[in-house]
Design an enzyme around this catalytic site. Structure first.
Site, PDB file in Angstrom:
ATOM      1  N   ASP A   1       0.863  -1.168   0.000  1.00 44.60           N
ATOM      2  CA  ASP A   1       0.000   0.000   0.000  1.00 44.60           C
ATOM      3  C   ASP A   1       0.914   1.238   0.000  1.00 44.60           C
ATOM      4  O   ASP A   1       2.140   1.139   0.133  1.00 44.60           O
ATOM      5  CB  ASP A   1      -0.971   0.005   1.189  1.00 44.60           C
ATOM      6  CG  ASP A   1      -2.180   0.913   0.895  1.00 44.60           C
ATOM      7  OD1 ASP A   1      -2.113   1.693  -0.076  1.00 44.60           O
ATOM      8  OD2 ASP A   1      -3.177   0.839   1.626  1.00 44.60           O
TER       9      ASP A   1
HETATM   10  C1  BGC Z   1      -4.990   3.291   0.063  1.00 49.03           C
HETATM   11  C2  BGC Z   1      -5.188   2.226  -1.002  1.00 49.03           C
HETATM   12  C3  BGC Z   1      -4.971   2.800  -2.372  1.00 49.03           C
HETATM   13  C4  BGC Z   1      -3.606   3.426  -2.427  1.00 49.03           C
HETATM   14  C5  BGC Z   1      -3.251   3.987  -3.777  1.00 49.03           C
HETATM   15  C6  BGC Z   1      -3.728   4.080  -0.141  1.00 49.03           C
HETATM   16  O1  BGC Z   1      -3.706   5.201   0.675  1.00 49.03           O
HETATM   17  O2  BGC Z   1      -4.981   2.677   1.316  1.00 49.03           O
HETATM   18  O3  BGC Z   1      -6.458   1.654  -0.876  1.00 49.03           O
HETATM   19  O4  BGC Z   1      -5.132   1.795  -3.351  1.00 49.03           O
HETATM   20  O5  BGC Z   1      -3.553   4.470  -1.481  1.00 49.03           O
HETATM   21  O6  BGC Z   1      -3.939   5.151  -4.065  1.00 49.03           O
END
Ligand code: BGC
Ligand code: BGC
Length: 736
Positions: A262
């Site tokens: 993530d």
């Molecule tokens: C979120 C994810 C997301 C990623 C990319 C993160 O802050 O937890 O769900 O896919 O950002 O944008």
């Protein structure tokens, strides 16, 4: 590209080039025609990394993607195309309802259809991978991200997850499909107190029984990617958790696809306190089997040194790089680096009539009628209707995670009602702002239009609302959370309709009119003090581009509501977590023989939620009768039938969701008081009866037993069938 060619390409790469395939940067680096201008300094990466990074995040749009890919390839020695990944969670341009609302349809086939459309819109706009579905089980509505989950039930979540993965990926046709990345592995939904990014700690039994199955189903359904979660799992952050990524995901489940972190999660291992610097964080992650580093310089700046110092094996890089190349190859990027991206097709496909029609249907099916004291549906004739509230004419009903959607495509509730009824019988007033104070939204809030206006006049707003309400027979009150009060980092402790709106409700109520409350929110809210103040309640969630039309369809009876909750609505936030498939405890309040004081309960609140899992009303009523099971004794290898009759007792056609639950009375470990094991949606004409049959065999009785083996145990069971988890017929059987 054939496998041999791919291998040849792989062998021709330098170690650095392999490492760069494992780096994901944000689109800022590539947005202009000249490649690689952007915040390199802040991230601490070199131009070489930018020129060679393997993938990009959250850039979409055919024109832009074609341009970036072209520039990138011109500068690339091996002509390995960039992978474009994006958060396309419940719609690209046609925005469907938020996943928690999609869950309430109890219709995985329909959700699959939505994902087919989402994939098509995304593919022609150049995306290759979506960071969806979010398969996290949720039990705590304080957590803002419950809006991204389909709810609190493991079995339902597995069906939805599978439907989404299959819908997105299809057969990998270039202009119709995208690869799916299931997230957030694992158990992100269980953060303590519902506070974002907080600690998760649970037994391996609960993890395996309740939380892991939906991710596993995604993997079994062919999902190409898995995203690590921000939280810890048994004391070790998921992004550096070898047991989770290697032992469970790769070895046990056989996942061969790409694991991505993530956002910046590798670097966060330092703040978590399992690494003291980037280098240690990098080592933990690569050894855990994490392939792509999203948005940090950890991999790009540390992997080479770790190999040179003999701290990690070069093979780890090889494996990860090959996985990324294989995904690119599977997507056909070596043959056509632009894949489905097409400016012409965007014009045909984005928000096309077919997609909008589907969005309206799905949105209507996701609405949940929570209360109806003879007020709904509203007659289209001879009634004066006042629509009041900050959500009455508001385009932010696409919700927070529709980051690529356009609010200008939304039909508001006001416009949709105006299409249905005579203008002389309809008036609208905003009544009040969504919030008394927007400052908590901060800088991020300024980026997102949540429907607030700058020039407000509270007295005048209220006066107008009172005057239109006085003229009317029925008031539709459109209230709810600000869209930025849910979603990522949208944790709240006070999960009610904002106070300024409750004050409006009280003022309108004094006029003695019939009130229908329509609630927009990304989570179950506590509605206990609202119930007695209104005659009808429709839970609208964030219903998407066509939410206005869908609501008007239901409000005026063109569609009979059929949504059923997939997450309990607490009576009080102090009960949280409150969910239907709880354990009995040693002193269950309903059956314990202990004196009243000494039972498992609250002194100041009932144990049950306000609205339970599976709940939802209709404009007709259904009667359940004649539950029979075909055997009193079920043997291993046999299948038993459980049948029930359902009759539509009302005057209009409706669709009921018939739910099957099972309880295992005695196990080697405690078992839930009820577990959903099946459901069927049946449509019944007025007066019509149908028999619904469920099949029960050993498979429905299996669980993680004392030794963590997944198997069945003999004994007494109960079958429950009914219209929600709290209202069922029941019958016992024995499994031998
Ligand atoms: C979120 C994810 C997301 C990623 C990319 C993160 O802050 O937890 O769900 O896919 O950002 O944008
Ligand atoms: C309490 C114990 C106590 C025992 C005997 C139980 O109900 O939980 O703390 O020692 O009664 O009085």
């Amino acid at each position: 590209m054939k496998e041999e060619q791919l291998n040849e390409l792989f062998y021709s790469l330098t170690l650095e080039e392999k490492i760069y395939q494992l780096v994901q940067l944000s689109g800022d680096f590539y947005k202009t025609a000249a490649v690689a201008v952007g915040p390199k300094g802040k991230l601490g990466i070199s131009q070489e990394v930018v020129d060679n990074a393997g993938s990009i995040l959250n850039i979409i749009g055919a024109e832009q993607i074609i341009k970036i890919q072209k520039n990138y390839l011109e500068n690339s020695r091996h002509k390995i195309p960039l992978l474009f990944m994006a958060d396309i969670i419940y719609g690209y341009k046609t925005i469907f309802p938020i996943p928690l609302a999609l869950g309430c349809t109890w219709n995985p086939d329909l959700i699959r259809e939505c994902c087919i459309k989402i994939a098509e819109e995304s593919a022609v706009s150049g995306a290759h991978v979506t960071f969806a579905p979010m398969a996290d089980l949720v039990r705590d509505p304080r957590w803002g991200r419950v809006m991204e989950s389909t709810g609190e039930d493991t079995y339902l979540n597995t069906l939805f997850t599978s439907a989404m993965v299959k819908g997105f990926q299809g057969d990998f046709t270039a202009d119709k499909s995208i690869a799916s990345c299931v997230k957030h592995f694992a158990a992100y939904g269980a953060s303590e107190a519902g506070r974002e990014y907080n600690t998760v700690d649970m037994s391996e039994r609960r993890l395996r029984q309740d939380y892991l199955p939906s991710y596993k189903t995604a993997v079994d359904s062919g999902c190409e990617m898995v995203m690590t979660s921000f939280n810890i799992v048994d004391g070790i952050p998921a992004t550096g958790n070898k047991w989770l990524m290697k032992d469970v995901l790769r070895d046990e489940w056989g996942f061969e696809g790409v694991i991505i972190t993530d956002y910046a999660a590798i670097q966060e291992l330092i703040a978590h306190g399992v690494a003291s610097n980037d280098r240690e964080a990098t080592k933990l992650s690569i050894e855990a089997g994490v392939d792509i580093d999203m948005k940090t310089s950890c991999y790009s700046n540390n992997l080479r040194q770790l190999i040179d110092d003999g701290e990690i094996k070069k093979e780890l890089i090889d494996e990860s790089c090959l996985r990324v190349l294989k995904l690119k190859n599977k997507l056909g990027l070596f043959e056509n680096p632009y894949r489905g991206a097409s400016i012409e097709k965007e014009k045909e496909v984005l928000c096309c009539a077919e997609n909008i029609k589907l969005a309206r249907k799905v949105s209507a099916e996701s609405l949940v009628l929570l209360q109806n004291n003879n007020v709904l549906p509203i007659s289209k004739k001879n009634k004066k209707i006042a629509l009041i509230g900050p959500y009455g004419d508001n385009t932010s009903i696409i919700g927070l995670w529709a980051i690529h959607g356009d609010q200008s495509d939304v039909t508001t509730l006001k416009d949709a009602i105006a299409e249905k009824i005579d203008a002389n019988n309809f008036c609208y007033a905003k009544g009040c702002e969504l919030l008394e104070d927007y400052t908590f939204l901060g800088d991020f809030g300024k980026m997102v239009n949540g429907g607030e206006t700058s020039d407000t006049n509270p007295e005048q707003d209220l006066e107008e609302a009172i005057s239109v309400a006085m003229e009317s027979d029925v008031v539709i009150l459109a209230l709810g959370e600000h869209m930025m009060q849910s979603g990522e980092a949208g944790s709240r402790t006070n999960i009610t309709i904002p106070k300024i709106q409750l004050d409006l409700l009280d003022k309108i109520r004094e006029l003695g009119k019939k009130i229908v409350l329509v609630i927009f929110s990304g989570r179950p809210l506590v509605l206990t003090n609202v119930l007695d103040k209104v005659d009808g309640i429709i839970q609208a969630w964030f219903p998407g581009t066509e939410g206005g039309h869908a609501l008007a369809d239901v409000l005026f009876g063109d569609v009979n509501p059929s949504g059923r909750l997939t997450m309990s609505f607490p009576y009080s936030v102090g009960q949280v977590p409150v969910y239907y498939n709880e354990f009995n405890t040693g002193r269950p309040v309903k059956t314990s023989t202990h004196s009243e004081r000494f039972m498992s309960k609250f002194l100041d609140c009932p144990n049950d939620p306000l609205f339970s899992f599976g709940y939802g009303l209709s404009y007709t009523t259904y009667e359940y009768s004649d539950l029979v099971v075909s055997k009193d004794i079920l043997k291993v290898g046999e299948i038993m039938e459980a049948k029930v009759s359902i009759t539509n007792k009302g005057k209009i056609k409706g669709t009921e969701t018939v739910q099957l639950y099972i309880r295992d009375f005695v196990g080697s470990v405690v078992r839930p008081v009820k577990e959903l094991k099946g459901f069927k949606k049946v449509t019944l004409a007025p007066g019509q009866s149908k028999q619904v049959v469920f099949y029960i065999g050993e498979e429905q009785l299996m669980f993680f037993t004392k030794n963590l083996e997944y198997k069945s145990e003999k004994g007494e069971f109960m079958v429950f069938i009914g219209g929600n988890s709290n209202n069922t017929l029941e019958m016992k059987f024995t499994f031998i």
